[in-house]
Design a protein around this motif. Sequence first.
Motif: not given
Length: 541
Positions: A21-25, A27-35, A361-368, A370-377
């Motif tokens: 969760y912390a890692t994906i958050t 990563l979102y921060g690094l790409h904040e301009e795209d959000a 654990f589930i929240l971490g998986v869910q965050q991954v 979300f991020y995977w879906g946003e970047k790949q799909f």
Amino acid sequence: MIELKLNRFLLLLAVIGIALYATITALYGLHEEDAAPTDNPSITKQQAAERAAQFVLERYNIHDPQTFVVYQSEKERSGYLQKEQLTDVYEQKYGDRFPIDFYQVRVVDQATDRRFDIEVNYRTSQIIGWNQISDISASMNKQKADIMAKEELRKQGWNPDDFVQVNKPNTSRDQRMTLVYEKQGGADAIGEARLQLQMNFDNQSIIGYNSLFSLPASYQAWLDQQDHSASVMTWVSMGFTLLMSLAAVLYIIKHRKRVDFRRGLLLTVIFVVIYIINNINMYPAYKSMAGASNEGLAMLLAALFMNAVTMLLGVALYLALAAGNAWWEQSGWRPWPSWRERRFGEEVWRGMGRGYLLALFILGVQQVLFYWGEKQFDVWSVNDPSDSVLNMLEPRLFPLMAWVAAISEEATFRLLGIVLFKRIFRNNFIAVLIPSIIWAASHTQYPIYPVYTRLVEVTVIGLILGYVFLKYGFITAMFAHACMDSILMGMSLFSIGYVSDAIAGAFYILLPALIALLISWMHKRRGPLTPGEPPPRLEAL
């Protein structure tokens, strides 16, 4: 008090979940301009109402009107901007003048019953649009309306020479004149969308001024197809869920002597009470969806329908709890000890501890996911006024719905669903997978696109919860679900921006622990208890 021993494996999963969760958050921060922008309201609903009342006083000489404020969002426009990655461009050009999210104030002149919807920028309190929604009997001719429209464009800071009049059908049932002007010049377009300003007239003045954007037909067709697919998946899910309920009815009829009809009654009552409270709390959301005509009737029908649905869902929940529990006991496993058993209090206490660890654990998986879906799909979502805490009478009641979801969905798709499909297919994985897909299909109506990605995401979470159920039983699965939703819903209160809401959010995040503490304490103080059988270890998935 019962000692809470942390399961090392679950503790490791929780640590992994927090790290993800912390890692994906980050990563979102690094790409904040795209959000998409996540600005919260800077003014209160009361301030929006006062600003709208001031506007109708100055423009239409309406004194002391009744007001009601709801949150609204330009969902289709927001979707187009996100799909085409044009959000930043739009914000720079039109974000302040025509924000995607805003307050809509219903203003009623008590003397004449003249009604307006006034759109207020909830960051700057500026009036961004308005429209009279009460019927009119006469309107001015087109030539006079065009002269007044161009004067209004100047007043709003536009050059009328930059606009051309376009033909659009008047969908109003009354006699109002409607003119639409489109801004010319490619530099002012947002992708293929061009700014349009619509003005409505009665026989004396302008009674409406609203922004439109001519979204491409190809986008609208794609969006309609997505919404249709979500609708189909939702109906399929409802159909299979109904069949599962019918299977529960047949099992209860056939094995009524082995069914304990007291099991599930309290959980069903809790479910129904919280759901009805939520139905009342959602009054502003229903009002935001109601049309201008026959609003009172629409609101009444919506309230009656939602409460009727709630009662039917309560019946289905009770059937799932009673039949599911008896069906598992017939198979030689007790997934859910009764209050009379000595291990009940301990199971609730330990189930809560496991639930928090699994939720992290589930929240971490869910965050991954979300991020995977946003970047790949290219997954994106839009704000939904019908499901926003900004459209609730008391937003601090919203996180109670975490328990509605946890009780009903774990009872239906884990307690009942897994045993039903296990009997059919004789395979644990398939027995967990099928109800997980059915459960996921019911979540595709949320405004997340492409809709199939939501099906995948929720199915993965369903597989995890299915494993949790088979490994630890119904109480742990219910607490894991409740803890996960309580964390998410509690955090949604943080975004409102008030200290009292943040305190309430923190309370709801801790609520599963407080409930488990209370139940285990009450159970310990109870009289003589039956030993009860510990649940046998099931074969792994």
